[in-house]
Scaffold this active site. Structure first.
Site, PDB file in Angstrom:
ATOM      1  N   GLU A 181       0.859  -1.218  -0.116  1.00 16.12           N
ATOM      2  CA  GLU A 181       0.003  -0.082  -0.003  1.00 16.12           C
ATOM      3  C   GLU A 181       1.087   1.300   0.201  1.00 16.12           C
ATOM      4  O   GLU A 181       0.686   2.305  -0.530  1.00 16.12           O
ATOM      5  CB  GLU A 181      -1.311   0.190   1.275  1.00 16.12           C
ATOM      6  CG  GLU A 181      -2.142  -0.825   1.249  1.00 16.12           C
ATOM      7  CD  GLU A 181      -1.884  -2.397   1.629  1.00 16.12           C
ATOM      8  OE1 GLU A 181      -0.676  -3.023   2.237  1.00 16.12           O
ATOM      9  OE2 GLU A 181      -2.917  -3.021   1.852  1.00 16.12           O
ATOM     10  N   MET A 236      24.740   8.153   2.122  1.00 18.12           N
ATOM     11  CA  MET A 236      24.467   9.730   2.667  1.00 18.12           C
ATOM     12  C   MET A 236      24.695   9.938   3.901  1.00 18.12           C
ATOM     13  O   MET A 236      25.971  10.432   5.338  1.00 18.12           O
ATOM     14  CB  MET A 236      22.913  10.694   2.502  1.00 18.12           C
ATOM     15  CG  MET A 236      23.129  11.772   2.685  1.00 18.12           C
ATOM     16  SD  MET A 236      24.555  12.932   2.061  1.00 18.12           S
ATOM     17  CE  MET A 236      23.106  13.696   0.876  1.00 18.12           C
ATOM     18  N   LYS A 262     -17.607  -0.877   5.889  1.00 17.46           N
ATOM     19  CA  LYS A 262     -17.884  -1.570   4.747  1.00 17.46           C
ATOM     20  C   LYS A 262     -19.639  -1.581   4.388  1.00 17.46           C
ATOM     21  O   LYS A 262     -20.228  -2.392   3.359  1.00 17.46           O
ATOM     22  CB  LYS A 262     -18.069  -3.038   5.043  1.00 17.46           C
ATOM     23  CG  LYS A 262     -17.885  -4.155   4.176  1.00 17.46           C
ATOM     24  CD  LYS A 262     -17.395  -5.092   4.467  1.00 17.46           C
ATOM     25  CE  LYS A 262     -17.087  -6.273   3.307  1.00 17.46           C
ATOM     26  NZ  LYS A 262     -16.716  -7.990   3.808  1.00 17.46           N
ATOM     27  N   PHE A 277     -11.198  -7.434  13.681  1.00 19.70           N
ATOM     28  CA  PHE A 277     -10.495  -7.607  12.674  1.00 19.70           C
ATOM     29  C   PHE A 277     -10.110  -6.357  12.050  1.00 19.70           C
ATOM     30  O   PHE A 277     -11.117  -6.108  11.106  1.00 19.70           O
ATOM     31  CB  PHE A 277     -10.621  -9.098  12.165  1.00 19.70           C
ATOM     32  CG  PHE A 277      -9.881  -9.079  10.928  1.00 19.70           C
ATOM     33  CD1 PHE A 277      -8.796 -10.049  11.992  1.00 19.70           C
ATOM     34  CD2 PHE A 277      -9.843  -9.446   9.837  1.00 19.70           C
ATOM     35  CE1 PHE A 277      -7.537 -10.235  11.090  1.00 19.70           C
ATOM     36  CE2 PHE A 277      -9.123 -10.552   9.138  1.00 19.70           C
ATOM     37  CZ  PHE A 277      -8.080 -10.534   9.280  1.00 19.70           C
ATOM     38  N   GLN A 278      -9.151  -6.551  11.204  1.00 19.91           N
ATOM     39  CA  GLN A 278      -8.136  -5.298  10.701  1.00 19.91           C
ATOM     40  C   GLN A 278      -9.089  -3.926  11.228  1.00 19.91           C
ATOM     41  O   GLN A 278      -9.322  -3.145  10.129  1.00 19.91           O
ATOM     42  CB  GLN A 278      -8.527  -5.842   9.133  1.00 19.91           C
ATOM     43  CG  GLN A 278      -7.874  -7.014   8.827  1.00 19.91           C
ATOM     44  CD  GLN A 278      -8.049  -7.791   7.524  1.00 19.91           C
ATOM     45  OE1 GLN A 278      -8.277  -7.076   6.471  1.00 19.91           O
ATOM     46  NE2 GLN A 278      -6.519  -8.213   7.079  1.00 19.91           N
TER      47      GLN A 278
END
Lengths: 585, 186
Positions: A53, A483, A165, A115-116
């Site tokens: 993502e 760097m 949802k 969940f999630q």
């Protein structure tokens, strides 16, 4: 489009269509399945499946920066949203318009540690320009339209709409964009005419003026870059730019001093230090630019044009603050300055340019190519030479290679340079190049990378090959976090704590494992042919360019030092430097 | 041009300038912020202050326009003049913020705070507490044989002074609302 009833999921797709969106970068999951089901049943909006993502957001950033249109991201709840946070923060710091749509657990489960589930609006509140949790399907389409309005108006930035949802499944009334109630959010775009006139007056008398331009010029759009070019040519003032603003004024222009800042060019930084009139257009006096604030350009009057009032007087006090959009302000400034007789201080300017020319003679980017090993500067000089005549798009990761790319590649047009400036996100470049290539399928898109940064989002090889995106991954491989290593060498007693890249993959085999082409080059004599082979290949290429391992990036202003205290590299041996009293390590 | 002598291995030069340029005196300002009364708006304002390291001395919030869904947040903050200007600009760019007023610089204003004090005690201390409450025009809103709850409205300084006096007389608890403020005149 009539205002009619539909499910929340269908509304999302309809709103995207009505906003003119053609591409969405995303990754499916449980809480966004209804939206994915709608995407499956239509052909207007193309969905690009990334492999992580974070990469979806960076790809959307690449799309947005190379087109000027907002990038759109669709991810699921919980880990989908939290993975996107780095990309969202990156877009906030660099003022990139992004609309992120996240799924959320059903409204009645919010707060239950479902969940999630994650508190997505809570987590992203400080890293978005604004965000919304939509709890009612009737409010969804209006919120989506407002999200596009907020992301693209004023100082652009990322916004997020969190959609539970059950809201996606439920039916509600769709509102078309023209009927949506857009909030009071309308930033000021016209600058104060009195202050613009004061700036025009200052331009007439200034002996040592300079334009200091930033990403705001590019965000303002093509009109702003056109007006900037006109203004620079009409006045004959020198122009320098931040990392974010490269391309707004063409690098081939004779008024161009190069990039300024911590790794900026000698002439650009000394001109900033010595000027008597600084005209900041859409830059924000970032700490990588100013160095020690107390000694920043001590003898100049300063004007600052910015659309964000909070950027003005944040770190540097300015005498001429102008709140507005660059294109609007430049239009007024040009008109006023012309109507007053197009005056400049010709004698002063002549001396100023003579001074600048002595600084240019230092040739601060000069380096000695080695015969047996490829210097990173040489690799980029050759890449520049072999692609100069093409309309190419350059992305970078973060580190030494990014600064060398900014120094050695030259940009004549805006929206051709995609780099993570504010947040400094390693792993930005590869997914960003994917977003650019999606927006410009036939263009040459090159990601200049370091091997360590590139590995941070290398899973996107899958995306590149799936969509047959001919992105060129030009990896300057020094087997170091260059760097970090540089700072450790200069400032931490050469104790190289965890700054080497051990157990590196064979990049050629890695490319082949994903079905792409891999090229390795370690001999300067082979470099041109190898680069040409990369450019000629119609498909994704991973170019493993083995470079000098201990090269440092110069010029360099150590933090906390003013612009006139620069460290120079090999150029420091030249006489011009000794005469100028410059500084050697 | 002065030369910079940088010795390898010294850490005087950090990746950031570590010196605080804002060591001069700070001021106290009262800000009135008109916001959309929507979910999370208070978190946005508070998050701005914590995220950017600004101070909150006092903060009050309540809906003031039910039909327009507007809430008024009154914030008392301290900072250097530059920081105060930055706070106002940062507040102004929060999307649901409609107006930001600095009551301290926009002309005279009135500021009031409401406080409740629970004072326990018997005998002389109880009588003294009641006598001082009258002087301060505090109302008794609850009383038992061994305690009072006083209600008082006034400036923060007056409430501080009253709390100080009540402490030796059996002050058990204090609840304060924080400052509400309005500009004087129309």
């Amino acid at each position: 489009m009539m205002n009619k009833s539909m499910t929340g999921a269908r509304m999302v797709v309809q709103a995207l269509k009505d906003q003119g969106v053609d591409v969405v970068f995303g990754y499916p999951g449980g809480a966004v399945l209804p939206i994915y089901d709608e995407i499956f049943q239509q052909n207007d909006i193309r969905h690009i499946l990334v492999r992580h993502e974070q990469a979806a957001v960076h790809a959307a950033e690449g799309y947005a920066r190379s087109t000027g249109r907002p990038g759109v991201v669709l991810v699921t709840s919980g880990p989908g949203a939290t993975n996107a946070v780095t990309g969202i923060t990156d877009a906030l710091m660099d003022s990139i318009p992004i609309v992120v749509l996240t799924g959320q657990v059903p409204t009645f489960m919010i707060g239950n540690d479902a969940f999630q589930e994650a508190d997505t609006v809570g987590i992203t509140r400080p890293c978005t320009k604004h965000n919304w949790l939509v709890k009612d399907t009737d409010a969804l389409s209006g919120t989506l339209h407002e999200a596009f309005h907020v992301a693209t108006s004023g100082r652009p930035g990322p916004v997020l709409v969190d959609i539970p949802k059950d809201v996606q499944f439920a039916t509600g009334r769709y509102t078309a964009p023209r009927d949506a109630r857009i909030s009071h959010y309308k930033p000021q775009v016209k600058g104060d005419i009195e202050m613009i006139t004061r700036l025009a007056e200052a331009m007439e008398t200034a002996a040592r003026p300079i334009f200091y331009t930033g990403g705001g010029v590019i965000n303002s759009g093509d009109a702003a870059t056109q007006l900037l070019r006109e203004l620079v040519e009409a006045t004959g003032f020198p122009v320098t730019s931040t990392l974010m603003g490269l391309g707004a004024y063409p690098a081939s222009g004779d008024k161009w001093l190069g990039m300024l800042g911590m790794h900026g060019l000698y002439e650009a930084n000394l001109a900033m230090h010595g000027c008597d009139l600084m005209i900041n257009l859409g830059a924000r006096f970032d700490d990588r630019i100013t160095g020690r604030v107390a000694d920043f350009s001590p003898n100049s009057a300063k004007a600052h044009v910015d659309i964000d009032p909070s950027s003005i007087n944040k770190t540097i006090h300015v005498e001429m603050p102008i709140i507005g959009d660059i294109a609007h302000v430049l239009e007024d400034l040009l008109r006023i300055w012309k109507s007053r007789g197009r005056k400049t201080n010709k004698a002063g300017l002549e001396k100023w340019w003579a001074q600048i020319d002595t600084w240019r003679k230092v040739d601060c980017l000069s380096f000695r190519p080695a015969s047996k090993i490829i210097k990173p500067q040489h690799a980029l000089s050759r890449l520049e030479a072999l692609t100069r005549d093409r309309d190419r798009y350059i992305c970078t990761e973060v580190g030494q290679h990014q600064m060398w790319a900014a120094q050695y590649l030259r940009f004549d047009a805006p929206n051709r340079w995609m780099t993570s400036g504010g947040l400094g996100t390693m792993g930005y470049g590869f997914p960003s190049s994917i977003g650019v290539q999606i927006a410009h399928p036939d263009a040459l898109v090159i990601n200049v990378a370091g091997e360590a940064s590139w590995l941070m989002n290398m899973q996107e090889m899958g995306t590149a090959t799936q969509y047959r995106l001919p992105v060129k991954q030009f990896i300057l491989n020094n087997e170091r976090l260059g760097m970090v290593r540089q700072w450790q060498e200069l400032l931490h007693g050469e104790r190289y704590s965890h700054s080497w890249s051990e157990s590196l993959p064979d990049f050629v085999k890695l490319a082949e494992a994903f079905g792409a082409k891999g090229i390795q080059c370690s001999d300067p004599a082979d470099l041109d042919d190898a680069i040409q082979e990369m450019l000629d290949h119609d498909g994704p290429v991973v170019f493993d360019c083995l470079v000098e391992k201990h090269e440092n990036c110069f010029p360099m202003i150590p933090s906390g030092e003013p612009h006139n205290k620069m460290l120079l590299g090999e150029a420091s041996t030249s006489d011009a430097i000794r005469e100028g009293g410059a500084v050697l390590v | 041009m002065a030369t910079l002598k940088i010795k390898k291995g010294t850490s005087r030069h950090s990746a950031y300038d570590l010196r605080d340029p804002n060591l001069d005196l700070s001021e106290t300002h009262t800000l009135a912020v008109l916001v959309d009364n929507e979910a999370g708006v208070l978190a946005r304002v508070i998050g701005l202050f914590s995220g950017r390291g600004y101070n909150i001395e006092s903060l009050t919030v309540a809906e003031v326009d039910h039909t327009g869904h507007l809430s008024r947040i009154t914030i008392v903050t301290t900072g250097t003049p530059a920081v105060i200007e930055q706070i106002k600009a940062q507040l102004g760019r929060i999307v649901p913020v409609h107006e930001v007023h600095d009551l301290t610089v926009e002309g005279p204003s009135v500021e009031r705070e409401l406080a409740l004090f629970k004072v326990g005690g018997t005998g002389d201390k109880r009588i003294e507490a009641l006598r001082l409450a009258e002087i301060f025009r505090a109302n008794v809103v609850d009383s038992t044989l061994e305690s009072f709850v006083f209600e008082m409205t006034g400036t923060s300084e007056k409430i501080d002074a009253f709390a100080e006096l009540m402490r030796p007389l059996g002050l058990a608890e204090v609840a304060r609302t924080g400052v509400a403020a309005l500009a004087r005149g129309v």
